[in-house]
Motif scaffolding. Structure first.
Motif, PDB file in Angstrom:
ATOM      1  N   LEU A 102      45.773  51.373 -65.589  1.00 52.04           N
ATOM      2  CA  LEU A 102      46.155  50.365 -64.716  1.00 52.04           C
ATOM      3  C   LEU A 102      45.258  50.724 -63.305  1.00 52.04           C
ATOM      4  O   LEU A 102      44.735  49.790 -62.733  1.00 52.04           O
ATOM      5  N   THR A 143      41.545  49.675 -63.766  1.00 50.39           N
ATOM      6  CA  THR A 143      41.100  48.296 -64.404  1.00 50.39           C
ATOM      7  C   THR A 143      39.647  47.723 -63.566  1.00 50.39           C
ATOM      8  O   THR A 143      39.056  47.021 -64.112  1.00 50.39           O
ATOM      9  N   PHE A 177      41.333  42.060 -78.135  1.00 50.54           N
ATOM     10  CA  PHE A 177      42.129  40.868 -78.067  1.00 50.54           C
ATOM     11  C   PHE A 177      41.321  39.529 -78.008  1.00 50.54           C
ATOM     12  O   PHE A 177      41.766  38.684 -78.199  1.00 50.54           O
ATOM     13  N   ASN A 178      39.905  39.808 -77.407  1.00 51.21           N
ATOM     14  CA  ASN A 178      39.102  38.833 -77.264  1.00 51.21           C
ATOM     15  C   ASN A 178      38.867  37.988 -78.770  1.00 51.21           C
ATOM     16  O   ASN A 178      38.215  36.941 -78.847  1.00 51.21           O
ATOM     17  N   ASP A 179      39.038  38.744 -79.593  1.00 56.11           N
ATOM     18  CA  ASP A 179      38.657  37.992 -81.040  1.00 56.11           C
ATOM     19  C   ASP A 179      39.912  37.368 -81.353  1.00 56.11           C
ATOM     20  O   ASP A 179      41.103  37.862 -81.399  1.00 56.11           O
ATOM     21  N   PRO A 180      40.062  35.882 -81.519  1.00 55.81           N
ATOM     22  CA  PRO A 180      41.113  35.239 -81.736  1.00 55.81           C
ATOM     23  C   PRO A 180      42.020  35.444 -82.982  1.00 55.81           C
ATOM     24  O   PRO A 180      43.315  35.529 -83.036  1.00 55.81           O
ATOM     25  N   GLN A 181      41.093  35.926 -84.142  1.00 52.44           N
ATOM     26  CA  GLN A 181      41.853  36.290 -85.177  1.00 52.44           C
ATOM     27  C   GLN A 181      42.625  37.685 -85.218  1.00 52.44           C
ATOM     28  O   GLN A 181      43.494  37.780 -85.738  1.00 52.44           O
ATOM     29  N   ALA A 205      44.144  38.697 -82.163  1.00 55.26           N
ATOM     30  CA  ALA A 205      45.164  38.181 -81.352  1.00 55.26           C
ATOM     31  C   ALA A 205      46.461  37.576 -82.395  1.00 55.26           C
ATOM     32  O   ALA A 205      47.472  37.886 -82.408  1.00 55.26           O
ATOM     33  N   GLY A 217      41.480  34.301 -72.930  1.00 60.36           N
ATOM     34  CA  GLY A 217      40.734  35.617 -72.695  1.00 60.36           C
ATOM     35  C   GLY A 217      41.203  36.036 -71.252  1.00 60.36           C
ATOM     36  O   GLY A 217      40.559  36.984 -70.596  1.00 60.36           O
ATOM     37  N   ALA A 241      43.391  38.047 -70.121  1.00 62.23           N
ATOM     38  CA  ALA A 241      43.399  39.633 -70.147  1.00 62.23           C
ATOM     39  C   ALA A 241      42.229  40.386 -69.896  1.00 62.23           C
ATOM     40  O   ALA A 241      42.512  41.725 -69.350  1.00 62.23           O
ATOM     41  N   THR A 242      40.851  39.777 -70.008  1.00 65.20           N
ATOM     42  CA  THR A 242      39.772  40.631 -69.669  1.00 65.20           C
ATOM     43  C   THR A 242      39.527  40.419 -68.184  1.00 65.20           C
ATOM     44  O   THR A 242      39.145  41.610 -67.669  1.00 65.20           O
ATOM     45  N   PRO A 261      43.479  42.050 -66.106  1.00 68.17           N
ATOM     46  CA  PRO A 261      44.385  42.939 -66.762  1.00 68.17           C
ATOM     47  C   PRO A 261      45.810  43.082 -66.250  1.00 68.17           C
ATOM     48  O   PRO A 261      46.672  43.255 -66.987  1.00 68.17           O
ATOM     49  N   PHE A 282      44.766  36.223 -74.338  1.00 70.30           N
ATOM     50  CA  PHE A 282      43.999  36.661 -75.136  1.00 70.30           C
ATOM     51  C   PHE A 282      42.845  35.743 -75.761  1.00 70.30           C
ATOM     52  O   PHE A 282      42.918  34.664 -75.292  1.00 70.30           O
ATOM     53  N   GLY A 283      42.065  36.051 -76.949  1.00 73.86           N
ATOM     54  CA  GLY A 283      40.753  35.003 -77.409  1.00 73.86           C
ATOM     55  C   GLY A 283      39.681  35.351 -76.512  1.00 73.86           C
ATOM     56  O   GLY A 283      39.680  36.058 -75.407  1.00 73.86           O
ATOM     57  N   PRO A 284      38.823  34.525 -76.841  1.00 74.23           N
ATOM     58  CA  PRO A 284      37.583  34.567 -76.011  1.00 74.23           C
ATOM     59  C   PRO A 284      37.709  33.840 -74.740  1.00 74.23           C
ATOM     60  O   PRO A 284      38.669  32.901 -74.738  1.00 74.23           O
ATOM     61  N   GLN A 285      37.151  34.347 -73.654  1.00 74.28           N
ATOM     62  CA  GLN A 285      37.265  33.619 -72.382  1.00 74.28           C
ATOM     63  C   GLN A 285      36.612  32.347 -72.562  1.00 74.28           C
ATOM     64  O   GLN A 285      35.550  31.988 -72.909  1.00 74.28           O
TER      65      GLN A 285
END
Lengths: 655, 507
Positions: free
Chosen positions: A42, A45, A184-188, A190, B368, B370-371, B374, B437-440
């Motif tokens: 943290l 970041t 987590f940026n990949d939706p699948q 997540a 997205g 979280a990117t 955070p 989450f997921g793409p921004q």
């Protein structure tokens, strides 16, 4: 059912509880690591670089290694003292005047074995991860989760009561969620995390109701008191409780019908699949049933159900694994299938055999997953088996570890899997589950086939891809070698007692599960059964070699025969859930949002206000400003008042 | 013995709020400063109360003075385990709501902050009143500041939302007033004396007479609207969504709990037989509401509305705990009141901080996060896990106690209510999956500085500590609420359906 309950009472009284601060220390080590790493993560970041990987690795590995040493020290003390149980009460968690729920830890021979295995394999996977995750921006976040996972898993195993176990149980679920969706940026990925958690929550729903009903029946949450009072519960209640706890176990251990999350969980980093989704967390269901063996001993019908579910799951998953082309998916279905094996074992009352398979499986499946991780790492994130091949000379250590593990899971003696698998098959036969013995043997044949398919396609033949191969770094080699040695050797801990050989592990757990003596005349029969299962495995291996061990092996052309289609569709479970549950639920939600809320519920209010408005219109017409009309109203009013007055004057009328 | 601590707690914010409200507009900044100072002092006062509070069932710090002697109406205050938690929550939440609004109010900030003080006085008065007429007075006082706070500083559809809110709650209040008067008349008929003192009213059993049932439903209607319970809930999503988010935070954290408080303070002890008779039906209504709101939450595209529906669902569970009415479920109810306030309150605050940065609460426009943010994501996930009842965090303790109480009493109802485990995980995790989450998305990419500022992390720190500490160390709260809980049922002479779990074993 095997006869074990009679022994419990006698052994139970002989137990000596010994308090030790080492037990909380086992838990504290990884927890402290998680807290330190979490704060480090943290605090960093906002920087483009995460904290130093070296330091993170040292902190991350310190906890698990320390926990391994501590649990090893306690384990050694337990050797030769069958009645020794370590115990430590931590603090009162929830205390009301009807119960005092204390968090306590207990290390008996069952949890002792599990803890030693979890901390040891956990440490190896931490070391492996330091190489696998090298260069990832989330390096320290990854190890925070991994340490936290280890803490929750140890809590699950060490808790002396069901609620504490449930805390660990959900805790590992949370960590699994975080690690599946790590990228987590990949939706699948997540979505896979969410799916895993929600499906597990279906299981937890049953689990917690089981805890409540058990509490209602015996007034306690801790295993010792539950066991003492278990005989006082009515059979109907017992079966219901056993069934509800089983639902929890089905979710965590990915058994039909709650198995759908585990193949998707492969979205996580591969060492996570090795630790959480193969060696430790997913075996928690088997542990729960073994821990509650005194309950399941009394519910043979639920036992038969467990055998049935386990058998179906084992066969189903093994058959799906036949057609998977992704190296991790093959291993995922293989895990589901092996968990089915374990369920068959504990369902048949052979808890020691089930736990033995948990133990051996942890070694060879962790080796397989880490091996797969090394291959994926070497090939720059390639997971398709048809793009591998010929890797043995380039990845010698990986090929060794995966090779011996393949032999182990295929059930070739003297590798580890042979002994534990055969214990389970023997228990099925001995308890008259002949059909499921057959299912087990068939599954063993399928397992040998798809695992050798995986091994041959990965390491043998010619290379089918041209990418430059990264050699395994030292941090990967060491865990692979140790796990490979385990896959070769840990089977000797449970040599078949039916052949007159010493079964150390079964003997070790006698204080928990009770003694079980093989019938005297079982030698020939068990040898015969072994030969049958060995032949099935041999047949699978031979078929795999004949089909895939050639220089120009090609992926099968798209094949539309119905069997392949069903297998490729994974028997349609995902489809059925999508159309049977998820889509209707979402439609209901939309219906609520678009129709019921605004029209029906708010509609009643709107109609109410409309009625009010119409009424007011009527009243308003009486007062349109015509003075003569007002005069009439006054007259009518006066007449009414006069009538009222005279009415009151009549005798006998009062207001 | 009269203590003035409680009066101080009510009249300090009430009078100072009224004075500040009258100051001219140009003193806005000074008023804001003064209001926060007053709220902070008030919080200190409430903590003094918390520490001096004795773990015993009876009312403490009582203050009793005649007010309208001819009708037996008194100025009578007192605090017990039931109200103590609400008081402490109210004062702390008021400070936080003010701090969260600090820079956000451009239009007449002075009035905004003084109205919050008046609202606080109403909430505290409601929780402390022992006389029913006094209770009603504060109950109404609660409503008026909210009307202006939403109506003046709310979102685009604020007028529609506030009208609906007022119609609903006024309908409830009207029935409440009639019920209070009729109850007084009933008491007068039975004893020949006038009183609205709850302690005296508790002594006269109402039985199962039709008038008792009528009265019960009169009170219940007002309380159920305030909570709110399905199908009386549709004012809530609109009001919560349109209110300035710090006010939503107060509405969900505190005001909704006043309905539960009313049930516990008035309905249960006055009409135990009626509650016993109707409990099965009320329980099922609560469960329907729980499931209905959870399913509806799945379809929401506005994060704030989604959390509003999750709030309705949680309150269904809390109400179920009230109607189940045994030791475990009531302990759980009171514990969960605090949990829900903390976790849902923190979620609303986070949404507020997000909206002030991105200008939107629409899930479809976000992704997205979280990117880019955070720390925001970590705190949001923590509150999510607390809200869906992961053990080790506070939400579990309340859910566990309520569901334990319900299941041991009626296993089928327990099973129906326990589906909240599945539903809450589904709608909350699906929410985080889509927006954290997921793409921004473009919107998230183009915004810089989406991360929380250090002072905002500081603002959220009490919530973080509370969800963790209350998850593992439950004694400070349970020890204070249980003596009061054990008072139920007040009518010891009737056989109720109360089965205390584990009773047989420990007695």
């Amino acid at each position: 059912m095997t006869t074990s309950s009679s022994h419990d009472a006698i052994l139970h009284t002989a137990v000596t509880l010994q308090d030790t601060p080492l037990l909380p220390a086992i838990l504290a080590a990884p927890l402290l690591g998680a807290v330190v790493l979490g704060l480090l993560t943290l605090l960093n970041t906002r920087k483009t670089q995460g904290p130093s990987e070296q330091w993170v690795t040292i902190i991350a590995c310190a906890g698990p290694v320390l926990a391994t040493l501590l649990s090893g020290a306690l384990f050694i003390q337990m050797l030769g003292q069958p009645d020794l149980v370590f115990h430590q009460t931590l603090f009162s968690w929830i205390k009301t005047s009807s119960f005092d729920l204390q968090l306590g830890l207990t290390l008996d021979r069952l949890s002792g074995l599990m803890v030693l295995m979890i901390t040891f394999i956990g440490s190896l996977i931490h070391v492996f991860s330091s190489a696998y995750m090298h260069g990832d921006r989330g390096f320290s976040r990854y190890f925070t989760y991994l340490n936290l996972f280890l803490f929750a898993m140890l809590m699950l195993i060490l808790s002396d009561n069901l609620v504490g176990l449930f805390m660990g149980w959900e805790g590992v679920g949370v960590c699994s969620f975080l690690l599946i969706g790590f990228w987590f940026n990949d939706p699948q990925k997540a979505a896979a995390g969410t799916k895993a958690f929600v499906v597990n929550r279906v299981g937890d729903f049953g689990f917690i109701l089981g805890i409540f009903l058990l509490f209602q029946a015996v007034g306690a949450f801790d295993f010792i008191h539950i066991q003492e009072k278990i005989a006082t519960i009515s059979p109907l209640q017992l079966n219901l409780i056993a069934l509800l706890l089983l639902i929890g176990a089905l979710g965590k251990s990915a058994q039909i019908p709650l198995h759908v999350w585990l193949p998707d969980a492969m979205a996580g980093p591969t060492p996570v699949s090795a630790l959480i989704h193969a060696a430790t967390m997913v075996t928690a269901g088997v542990y729960l049933i073994s821990r509650m063996h005194f309950l399941y001993d009394l519910t043979p019908v639920v036992g038969a159900l467990i055998v049935t579910i386990g058998g179906l799951t084992a066969l189903m998953a093994a058959s799906i694994a036949l057609v998977q082309d992704d190296i991790k998916k093959v291993l995922a279905y293989s895990t589901v299938s092996q968990l089915g094996y374990m369920f068959m074992g504990v369902g048949a009352g052979a808890y020691a055999a089930g736990i033995f398979h948990v133990f051996t499986h942890a070694f060879f499946k962790a080796a397989l997953f880490l091996g797969a991780g090394a291959v994926i790492h070497a090939l720059h994130h390639e997971q398709n088996l048809w793009k591998m091949g010929g890797l043995r000379p380039l990845l010698k250590v990986t090929a060794f570890a995966m090779g011996v593990s393949t032999l182990a899971i295929a059930g070739v003696p003297p590798f580890a899997g042979f002994f534990s698998k055969d214990e389970i098959l023997w228990a099925l036969w001995e308890n008259h589950y002949y059909f499921f013995w057959g299912v087990g043997v068939l599954t063993a044949g399928l397992t040998a086939f798809y695992m050798f398919r995986l091994y041959i396609l990965t390491f043998e033949g010619t290379r089918r891809s041209t990418v430059e191969v990264h050699a395994e770094p030292m941090a990967m080699k060491l865990p692979l070698i140790l796990l490979g040695i385990g896959a070769i050797s840990v089977g000797v801990l449970g040599l078949p007692g039916t052949l007159g050989l010493p079964n150390w592990i079964s003997h070790w757990m006698e204080p928990v599960f009770g003694a079980h003596h093989a019938p005297d005349n079982a030698f020939l029969l068990s040898l015969g059964l072994m030969v049958v299962s060995l032949s099935a495995a041999g047949l699978g291996i031979v078929m795999a070699f004949s089909q895939f061990y050639k220089a120009d092996v090609q992926p099968p052309a798209d094949n539309f025969n119905p069997v392949t289609l069903v297998l490729k569709a994974k028997y349609g479970f995902d489809l059925a859930y999508s159309y049977g549950i998820v889509k209707p639920l979402m439609m209901a939600a939309q219906l609520h949002k678009e129709v019921i809320e605004p029209m029906l519920i708010d509609g009643a209010i709107v109609i109410g206000s409309k009625v009010y408005y119409v009424l007011s219109l009527i009243v308003r017409t009486l007062q349109f400003g015509n003075v003569r009309a007002y005069g009439y109203y006054m007259l009518i009013g006066m007449i009414l008042l006069a009538c009222f007055y005279f009415l009151l004057r009549q005798p006998g009328v009062t207001l | 013995m009269n203590s003035i601590l409680l009066s101080l707690l009510i009249f300090f914010p009430l009078l100072s709020g009224a004075v500040l409200l009258l100051l001219p507009r140009r003193f806005g900044a000074q008023v804001r400063m003064a209001a926060v100072g007053i709220a902070a002092l008030e919080a200190v006062l409430s903590l003094v109360l918390f520490c001096q509070f004795q773990a015993q069932p009876s009312l403490q710090f009582t203050e009793q003075r005649p007010w309208i002697p001819s009708l037996g109406i008194e100025y009578h205050l007192g605090v017990d385990g039931l109200s103590l938690m609400l008081i402490v929550l109210t004062t702390l939440f008021t400070v936080i709501a003010m701090l969260a609004s600090w820079n956000q109010v451009e239009h007449r900030p002075g009035s905004y902050f003084s109205l919050i003080l008046l609202f606080e006085a109403g909430l505290i008065g409601t929780a402390l009143a022992v006389d029913l007429v006094l209770f009603y007075l504060f109950w109404e006082l609660m409503l008026i500041p909210v009307f202006f706070l939403i109506g003046i500083w709310g979102g685009a559809k604020r007028i529609q939302a506030v009208t609906k809110f007022v119609i609903y709650t006024m309908a409830g209040s009207l029935v409440l007033l009639l019920s209070i008067l009729y109850l007084g008349v009933q008491y007068h008929q039975k004893t020949g004396a006038w009183t609205f003192n709850l302690l005296d009213l508790y002594q006269v059993p109402m039985g199962l007479h039709w008038s008792a049932e009528l009265l019960f439903f009169g009170f219940a209607l007002a309380f159920l609207i305030k909570i709110p319970i399905f199908p009386l809930h549709t004012w809530l999503p609109d009001a919560y969504a349109e209110a300035p988010t710090p006010i939503t935070f107060l509405l969900s954290g505190i005001m909704a709990k006043m309905g539960i408080y009313g049930l516990l303070r008035i309905s249960l002890p006055l009409f135990p037989e009626v509650v016993a008779k109707w409990a099965p039906i009320l329980s099922i209504v609560a469960i329907i509401g729980l499931v209905y709101a959870a399913v509806t939450a799945l379809a929401q595209t506005d994060i704030k509305r989604l959390i509003a529906y999750s709030s309705i669902s949680h309150l269904g569970l809390i109400a179920l705990g009230v109607f189940t009415w045994n030791l475990s479920s009531l302990n759980g109810t009171l514990y969960h009141i605090v949990n829900h306030a903390v976790a849902t309150g923190a979620l609303f605050l986070l949404v507020h901080l997000l909206e002030t940065r991105t200008g939107t609460r629409d899930i479809r426009e976000l992704g997205g996060l979280a990117t880019s943010a955070p720390i925001f994501a970590v705190i949001f996930m923590l509150m999510t896990f607390a809200s869906i009842g992961v053990p080790g965090l506070n939400g579990f303790v309340g859910e566990f106690l309520i569901l334990l109480g319900v299941t041991t009493h009626q296993p089928i109802l327990g099973a129906m209510a326990a589906t909240t485990l599945i539903f809450s995980a589904a709608y909350m995790l699906w929410l985080t999956q889509r927006f954290l989450f997921g793409p921004q998305t473009e919107l998230v990419k183009t915004h810089e500085n989406l991360e929380l500022a250090p002072r905002q992390v500081l603002l959220l720190t009490p919530f973080i500590l509370a969800v963790i500490v209350m998850g593992v160390y439950t004694a400070p709260v349970i020890d204070r609420i249980e003596p009061t809980v054990k008072q139920y049922p007040h009518s010891q002479n009737i056989q109720l359906h109360v089965a205390l779990p584990g009773e047989a074993l420990y007695e």
